[in-house]
Design a protein around this motif. Structure first.
Motif: not given
Ligand code: AMP
Length: 541
Positions: A373-379, A385-391, A425-436
């Motif tokens: 999330d915005d505070q860097g807390k893992e979702q 739950a949506y969150g910023d994707l880090l790799v 099951d660990g499947f990622l789904q992209i919902t947006d670019r953060s700016k979109d």
């Protein structure tokens, strides 16, 4: 106690040596800019890559110097892939779809010393050459008799006359595996583009990973057609993976229309093709209009932007071709995830399987990801739950070229700028670019979901969902639509089409029909430009 195993560095030259030694007669086919079909094989590619390396030595191009290409997918480009990197120089693939001014900026920033280009890009080179201060050698990727005599480019040589006179003998240098091998600039929709600088090690590990069964499942029985360009993120690593497994490669050159791609798929018995959704749209339209079928194609890798469900369904249900939906980015070499089912999914009804296939997939060993999330807390990985994707991983950048002091990493993780959910099951789904991302009344609406539904309507060719300022809800989504030729769908019909497919409050407030949606140099929709074009637009009261 240390293990007692040999310490073998991971080098790009190993891949071409392997392909030559064990798969020398496996073909490499190219549709040339000249229009004809050229036939080569791994042994010839390897010999000519050594000639390229000798040619660079003769010009005294130093280790680490950048050698740029402005070229379609073809055998000469492949030779440069191995000849440049294998000999310790850095292959810099330029994107010809960029504006000439941007290309000049990138060439100067990279300090390219050699620029090799296909003749189709001669007009670009004529525009930029005087401003490219570091380029000492211009090479037209053609036979000597095709070299234009009046190009205006000083000391222009043809590729064949330059490398053709070199020896086939060359001992690939024993480089440190962390040596830079290739570089690719990001699409740069905002600000100046930034360069990812790949290493031999990262490129080789990425190529290994791409070939895995649950990724692209590549083998010596495959005939691979990368429609995805070699000028952007190394055609998703396919030239390297193909060498590593000894697969046949088929290059489409400049002819990316449905008819030309279909002809190659059939004549060269292609089993796997890879590209962005827009290319497959042209191919599917061609198949439909001619009532055609695929004779050999078993799977397509689709990524670069979200693959519309209607496309996955068309490939799967109508043509029996498995779609492998992939997510990646320049900073990841590019592959991060790819969607293949797990054993427990095989018993599910087709409709349930399809829901999984629409996602961008599971992590490939080597890549780790999390959403925060915005505070860097893992979702949580609950699929909601949506969150910023880090790799992170061995083929993810740690810094951009010439910005080594300003690490983009957060506690070792690279922030992708994408927003995603991850299911149990660990499947990622992209919902947006953060700016979109669209925030309506404090809730997020996925623009990709909204676009996918519009794209499932038979009359819609392309759809972009963007948020518009709203006095009460902060933002509300609208969908901007390009209709198919002669299509009749109207605003109310399309809005009705959304009913029952997503929550009521996620249904767009309006539909705006346009002739075209602006696309960037890598075929992605340019929402920033679209927003500018819609300046002055008012949401319906
Ligand atoms: P680029 O660096 O030009 O390859 O662009 C990378 C970006 O493309 C990612 O950060 C995503 O926003 C987008 N992208 C790539 N693949 C997909 C996909 N399968 N679905 C949705 N977005 C994607």
């Amino acid at each position: 106690m240390l293990g007692l195993m040999q310490q073998q560095t991971l080098l790009i030259s190993d891949m071409i040596e392997f392909a030559e030694k064990h798969h020398g007669d496996t073909e490499v086919i190219s549709r040339r800019v000249e229009g004809d079909i050229h036939r080569s094989n791994w042994a010839t590619i390897a010999a000519r890559a050594r000639q390229v390396a000798n040619g660079l030595d003769q010009w005294k191009i130093a280790q680490g110097d950048r050698v740029a290409t402005l070229a379609w997918n073809g055998y000469r480009h492949l030779e440069l892939y191995f000849g440049v990197s294998g000999s310790g120089r850095v292959l810099h693939t330029l994107n010809p779809r960029l504006h000439p001014e941007q290309i000049t900026w990138i060439v100067n920033h990279a300090e390219d010393t050699v620029l090799c280009f296909d003749l189709s890009f001669l007009p670009i080179v004529q525009k930029i050459h005087q401003d490219c201060k570091t380029v000492k050698h211009w090479v037209a990727m053609c036979d000597p008799d095709k070299l234009p005599s009046d190009s205006g480019i000083p000391h222009l040589v043809s590729y064949e006359s330059w490398m053709g006179q070199q020896s086939h003998q060359y001992a690939w240098p024993a480089l440190d595996e962390n040596t830079a091998s290739c570089m690719c600039y990001t699409s740069g929709t905002t600000g100046n583009p930034k360069a990812a600088l790949y290493s031999h090690r990262s490129t080789l590990l990425h190529a290994y990973a791409c070939a895995l069964p649950d990724v692209m499942c590549l083998s010596a029985r495959d005939s691979i057609l990368p429609v995805v360009p070699m000028f952007h993120v190394n055609a998703w690593g396919l030239p390297y993976s193909a060498a590593m497994v000894g697969a046949k490669l088929v290059f489409p050159g400049a002819a990316l229309d449905g008819k030309s791609v279909y002809e190659l798929l059939e004549s060269e018995k292609v089993t796997l093709a890879a590209g962005v959704p827009t290319v497959w749209q042209m191919l599917l339209a061609h198949l439909k209009s001619g009532g055609l079928r695929f004779s050999h194609l078993t799977r397509t890798v689709i990524g670069g932007s979200a693959c519309p469900p209607a496309m996955i369904q068309a490939f799967n249900d109508e043509y029996g071709v498995e779609v492998l939906h992939a997510w990646g980015m320049t900073e990841l070499s590019p592959l991060g995830t790819l969607c293949t089912l797990k054993n427990k999914h095989l018993a599910l009804p087709a409709a349930e399987q399809m829901k999984i296939r629409l996602k961008q997939g599971r992590a490939i060993f080597g890549i780790d990801f999390k959403i925060v999330d915005d505070q860097g807390k893992e979702q949580p990985n609950d699929g909601k739950a949506y969150g910023d994707l880090l790799v992170k991983g061995p083929w993810v950048i740690k810094a951009y070229f010439k910005q080594e002091g300003a690490s983009p990493l957060q506690d070792g993780w690279f922030p992708t700028g994408d927003v995603a959910t991850v299911d149990p099951d660990g499947f990622l789904q992209i919902t947006d670019r953060s700016k979109d991302v669209i925030k309506s009344g404090g809730e997020w609406i996925s623009s990709i979901d909204v676009e996918n539904i519009a794209m499932a309507h038979a009359d819609v060719a392309m759809a972009a969902c963007i948020g518009m300022p709203h006095p009460k809800w902060d933002e509300r989504p609208i969908v901007v639509v390009v209709k198919k030729a002669d299509a009749k769908v109207g605003r109310d019909e399309l809005l009705k089409f959304y009913e029952g497919k997503i929550a009521k409050w996620q249904i767009p407030d309006d539909v705006v029909f346009v002739e075209s949606i602006p696309l960037g140099a890598t075929g992605k929709m340019l929402k920033t430009r679209l927003r500018e074009q819609l300046a002055g637009y008012q949401l319906p009261a």
